[in-house]
Design an enzyme around this catalytic site. Structure first.
Site, PDB file in Angstrom:
ATOM      1  N   CYS A  90      -4.929  -0.549  -7.084  1.00  0.00           N
ATOM      2  CA  CYS A  90      -3.600  -0.800  -6.494  1.00  0.00           C
ATOM      3  C   CYS A  90      -3.357  -2.296  -6.324  1.00  0.00           C
ATOM      4  O   CYS A  90      -2.242  -2.780  -6.509  1.00  0.00           O
ATOM      5  CB  CYS A  90      -3.476  -0.091  -5.156  1.00  0.00           C
ATOM      6  SG  CYS A  90      -4.576  -0.735  -3.866  1.00  0.00           S
TER       7      CYS A  90
ATOM      8  N   GLU B 253      -0.457   1.586   9.112  1.00  0.00           N
ATOM      9  CA  GLU B 253      -1.771   2.060   9.566  1.00  0.00           C
ATOM     10  C   GLU B 253      -1.617   2.589  10.990  1.00  0.00           C
ATOM     11  O   GLU B 253      -0.760   2.113  11.737  1.00  0.00           O
ATOM     12  CB  GLU B 253      -2.791   0.894   9.600  1.00  0.00           C
ATOM     13  CG  GLU B 253      -2.819   0.013   8.382  1.00  0.00           C
ATOM     14  CD  GLU B 253      -3.436   0.661   7.162  1.00  0.00           C
ATOM     15  OE1 GLU B 253      -4.274   1.559   7.329  1.00  0.00           O
ATOM     16  OE2 GLU B 253      -3.077   0.257   6.032  1.00  0.00           O
TER      17      GLU B 253
ATOM     18  N   HIS C  33     -12.694   5.726  -3.509  1.00  0.00           N
ATOM     19  CA  HIS C  33     -11.663   4.901  -2.881  1.00  0.00           C
ATOM     20  C   HIS C  33     -11.796   3.436  -3.306  1.00  0.00           C
ATOM     21  O   HIS C  33     -10.807   2.704  -3.362  1.00  0.00           O
ATOM     22  CB  HIS C  33     -11.705   5.049  -1.358  1.00  0.00           C
ATOM     23  CG  HIS C  33     -10.404   4.674  -0.728  1.00  0.00           C
ATOM     24  ND1 HIS C  33      -9.185   5.058  -1.254  1.00  0.00           N
ATOM     25  CD2 HIS C  33     -10.106   3.921   0.360  1.00  0.00           C
ATOM     26  CE1 HIS C  33      -8.210   4.554  -0.516  1.00  0.00           C
ATOM     27  NE2 HIS C  33      -8.737   3.856   0.463  1.00  0.00           N
TER      28      HIS C  33
ATOM     29  N   TYR D 154      -8.732   0.836  -5.513  1.00  0.00           N
ATOM     30  CA  TYR D 154      -8.228  -0.523  -5.287  1.00  0.00           C
ATOM     31  C   TYR D 154      -7.695  -1.198  -6.550  1.00  0.00           C
ATOM     32  O   TYR D 154      -7.404  -2.396  -6.539  1.00  0.00           O
ATOM     33  CB  TYR D 154      -9.253  -1.361  -4.514  1.00  0.00           C
ATOM     34  CG  TYR D 154      -9.048  -1.139  -3.028  1.00  0.00           C
ATOM     35  CD1 TYR D 154      -9.374   0.092  -2.456  1.00  0.00           C
ATOM     36  CD2 TYR D 154      -8.438  -2.080  -2.220  1.00  0.00           C
ATOM     37  CE1 TYR D 154      -9.107   0.346  -1.120  1.00  0.00           C
ATOM     38  CE2 TYR D 154      -8.181  -1.832  -0.886  1.00  0.00           C
ATOM     39  CZ  TYR D 154      -8.515  -0.621  -0.340  1.00  0.00           C
ATOM     40  OH  TYR D 154      -8.239  -0.374   0.983  1.00  0.00           O
TER      41      TYR D 154
ATOM     42  N   GLU E  80      -6.588  -5.836   3.890  1.00  0.00           N
ATOM     43  CA  GLU E  80      -6.976  -4.496   3.430  1.00  0.00           C
ATOM     44  C   GLU E  80      -7.905  -4.596   2.218  1.00  0.00           C
ATOM     45  O   GLU E  80      -8.801  -3.771   2.039  1.00  0.00           O
ATOM     46  CB  GLU E  80      -5.729  -3.675   3.097  1.00  0.00           C
ATOM     47  CG  GLU E  80      -6.016  -2.183   3.000  1.00  0.00           C
ATOM     48  CD  GLU E  80      -4.764  -1.353   2.820  1.00  0.00           C
ATOM     49  OE1 GLU E  80      -3.870  -1.799   2.077  1.00  0.00           O
ATOM     50  OE2 GLU E  80      -4.673  -0.281   3.425  1.00  0.00           O
TER      51      GLU E  80
ATOM     52  N   CYS F  13       0.857  -1.192   0.000  1.00  0.00           N
ATOM     53  CA  CYS F  13       0.000   0.000   0.000  1.00  0.00           C
ATOM     54  C   CYS F  13       0.890   1.237   0.000  1.00  0.00           C
ATOM     55  O   CYS F  13       1.711   1.420   0.894  1.00  0.00           O
ATOM     56  CB  CYS F  13      -0.874  -0.036   1.250  1.00  0.00           C
ATOM     57  SG  CYS F  13      -1.716   1.514   1.571  1.00  0.00           S
TER      58      CYS F  13
ATOM     59  N   CYS G 190      -3.549   7.468  -1.832  1.00  0.00           N
ATOM     60  CA  CYS G 190      -4.857   7.569  -2.512  1.00  0.00           C
ATOM     61  C   CYS G 190      -5.964   8.086  -1.603  1.00  0.00           C
ATOM     62  O   CYS G 190      -6.912   8.694  -2.087  1.00  0.00           O
ATOM     63  CB  CYS G 190      -5.295   6.208  -3.038  1.00  0.00           C
ATOM     64  SG  CYS G 190      -3.989   5.052  -3.253  1.00  0.00           S
TER      65      CYS G 190
ATOM     66  N   THR H 195      -4.415   4.781   7.119  1.00  0.00           N
ATOM     67  CA  THR H 195      -3.360   4.438   6.171  1.00  0.00           C
ATOM     68  C   THR H 195      -2.430   5.629   5.946  1.00  0.00           C
ATOM     69  O   THR H 195      -2.887   6.710   5.587  1.00  0.00           O
ATOM     70  CB  THR H 195      -4.018   4.033   4.841  1.00  0.00           C
ATOM     71  OG1 THR H 195      -4.846   2.907   5.086  1.00  0.00           O
ATOM     72  CG2 THR H 195      -2.984   3.681   3.791  1.00  0.00           C
TER      73      THR H 195
HETATM   74 FE1  SF4 Z   1      -3.296   1.725  -0.056  1.00  0.00          FE
HETATM   75 FE2  SF4 Z   1      -4.565   0.764  -2.167  1.00  0.00          FE
HETATM   76 FE3  SF4 Z   1      -5.899   2.131  -0.257  1.00  0.00          FE
HETATM   77 FE4  SF4 Z   1      -4.205   3.341  -1.956  1.00  0.00          FE
HETATM   78  S1  SF4 Z   1      -6.150   2.320  -2.458  1.00  0.00           S
HETATM   79  S2  SF4 Z   1      -4.354   3.678   0.221  1.00  0.00           S
HETATM   80  S3  SF4 Z   1      -2.596   1.803  -2.151  1.00  0.00           S
HETATM   81  S4  SF4 Z   1      -4.878   0.142  -0.067  1.00  0.00           S
HETATM   82 FE    FE Z   2      -7.022   1.519   2.172  1.00  0.00          FE
END
Ligand code: SF4
Ligand code: FE
Length: 479
Positions: free
Chosen positions: A296, A255, A290, A294, A444, A98, A102, A189
């Site tokens: 990500c 976190e 958000h 993801y 997560e 992570c 974001c 986060t």
């Molecule tokens: Fe982390 Fe993914 Fe959330 Fe961005 S979207 S803060 S990389 S878990």
């Molecule tokens: Fe997150």
């Protein structure tokens, strides 16, 4: 735009109150426990200065026309939304964890929509305040932590009926120059790697809960804000000698539990004050953005699939048909996730403020898939990797004079692959599926941006059931 070094220097100027493993930390960003998470955020600065990633990482401010890091941008078209999904995949692949930036990005975009809508109804001036704040964030290229989730206490009771009123963050005093707030936000986060913290309400609020319907932004080192760093599986390996047993030797997520102990917020940084009828709108917009973020996990999935293919190669089984089949399945699942991240962006639309919003239904479907597919991808990775994943000796044994030659000899697989390479790739798979990165890739994925049930509620609310019934009736002659 800040360079990576400028970002790291800017953090050192902050005076955060951080606690880790029961002790106050002073060397926050050099502490071995925290440092890898700081470097993951730093990657968002580093890549913005690489010409091959400029299209993804850099954008133009719609308020100043200047070049800015995309993480501070307000989406101006569908193309911006698609570039965001692509950028998140890239960064997930580059960091294998992570990268934290974001949440603030999504908070800025959601607030740009909702402040405009509140002003329209109540003739307030939140949008103007917000734009001033945004210009400041863009100018200094800041990391914002987006803080939504309250501790919530007894889930069956609304905020004002909790035995302890602080279990939801709320206003405790109204002054001429601002408000004083108390409460906490969980699962924050990247909080210790942020310059700013943006607080939003956690759910729908009613009139009795209007003191809980607040949104504001503060410098992360404002007096009264306390950070308690959370633990992750195998996290203290970061404090051991040697890097190999960490799996991911460069990066990690982080976190925190963030406490607001009677913190003052000046009016110019307040973007919602008791307009409880807009609390849910802010939650809905932020969570849809958000959930898109993801993407990500698709990037982290790329790393895990690559590591699994290498583990198979090193073991000499890459040609086996069941291994090839499993790798195809992993890719199929991972690319299906990517389809969701791209499609909710592609069907984006313009809000009255001018900000482009993702398709809410598809963003929720995407995140719902994220609560499932990474678990299956991780299961297949562990299947292909083999049991050595959880039984192999440590790096210290590999380096020891007594045991090193034995580990080298008996854990050798293909003759032309160094034993150490085999162990390193297995450690990476361990990190992603069982260790600290499993927090980011698995737990997560399950709970970040809302647990599965939150997406199911949104799917139920957003889907047009009547349209489907009409389609069915028409075809069988009911109407
Ligand atoms: Fe982390 Fe993914 Fe959330 Fe961005 S979207 S803060 S990389 S878990
Ligand atoms: Fe997150």
């Amino acid at each position: 735009m800040k360079t990576m070094e400028e970002y790291l220097d800017s953090l050192r100027k902050l005076k955060l109150e951080v606690y880790l493993l029961g002790k106050k930390v002073t060397d926050i960003w050099d502490h071995p426990f925290i440092r890898p998470s700081t470097m993951a955020v730093a990657k968002t600065y580093e890549l913005a200065h690489e010409s091959k990633y400029k299209n993804l990482m850099v954008s133009k401010s719609h308020i100043t026309g200047k070049e800015i890091n995309r993480f501070t941008h307000i989406h101006q078209c569908v193309g911006d939304l698609i570039l965001k999904s692509k950028m998140n995949r890239l960064l997930g692949r580059e960091t294998g964890c992570c990268f934290q930036r974001c949440v603030g990005f999504d908070a800025l975009n959601a607030i740009s929509i909702v402040t405009y809508n509140i002003d329209n109804k109540y003739r307030t001036n939140y949008y103007e305040r917000f734009l001033k704040y945004l210009a400041y964030v863009q100018e200094l290229d800041l990391v914002c932590d987006g803080a939504m989730t309250d501790p919530k206490g007894d889930r069956s009771l609304p905020p004002h009926r909790q035995a302890d009123p602080d279990l939801y963050l709320h206003v405790v005093k109204v002054r001429e120059d601002g408000i004083v707030v108390r409460g906490a936000k969980l699962h924050q986060t990247g909080a210790v790697n942020s310059h700013e913290i943006i607080v939003m309400p956690t759910m729908n609020m009613r009139e009795e809960d209007k003191d809980y319907a607040i949104c504001f932004a503060l410098p992360s080192d404002t007096k009264g804000i306390i950070y308690i760093v959370g633990r992750q599986a195998s996290d203290t390996r970061r404090m051991e000698e040697g890097l190999m047993d960490r799996g991911n030797i460069h990066y990690s997520g982080i976190e925190c539990l963030v406490i607001f102990d009677d913190v003052f917020v000046p009016w110019e940084r307040v973007f919602m004050f008791r307009e409880y009828d807009f609390a849910f709108q802010l939650v809905e917009k932020f969570s849809a953005y958000h959930r898109q973020s993801y993407a990500c996990k698709v990037g982290v999935g790329d790393v895990l699939i690559g590591a699994t293919a290498l583990a198979a190669e090193y073991n000499g089984v890459a040609g086996a048909s069941h291994i090839k089949e499993k790798l195809v399945e992993m890719n199929h699942l991972n690319e299906t996730l990517y389809c969701g991240a791209i499609s909710c962006a592609a069907l984006g639309f313009k809000e009255p403020s001018g900000t482009f919003m993702v398709d809410t239904l598809l963003a929720n479907v995407h995140k719902h898939n994220i609560t499932r597919f990474p678990y299956e991808i991780a299961r297949l990775a562990q299947d292909v990797a083999g049991g050595l994943l959880v039984t192999m000796p440590s790096e210290m044994d590999l380096r020891s004079k007594e045991t090193g030659p034995l580990v080298e000899k008996y854990l050798k697989a293909k003759a032309d692959v160094p034993t150490e390479h085999r162990l390193r790739i297995l450690r990476l798979i361990e990190n992603l599926t069982l260790g600290s990165a499993a927090v980011g890739y698995l737990a997560e994925s399950m709970h970040g941006a809302g647990s599965p049930q939150a997406q199911r509620i949104m799917i139920q609310r957003t889907v047009d059931m009547e349209e489907k019934k009409v389609a069915a009736k028409k075809l069988c002659g009911i109407m």
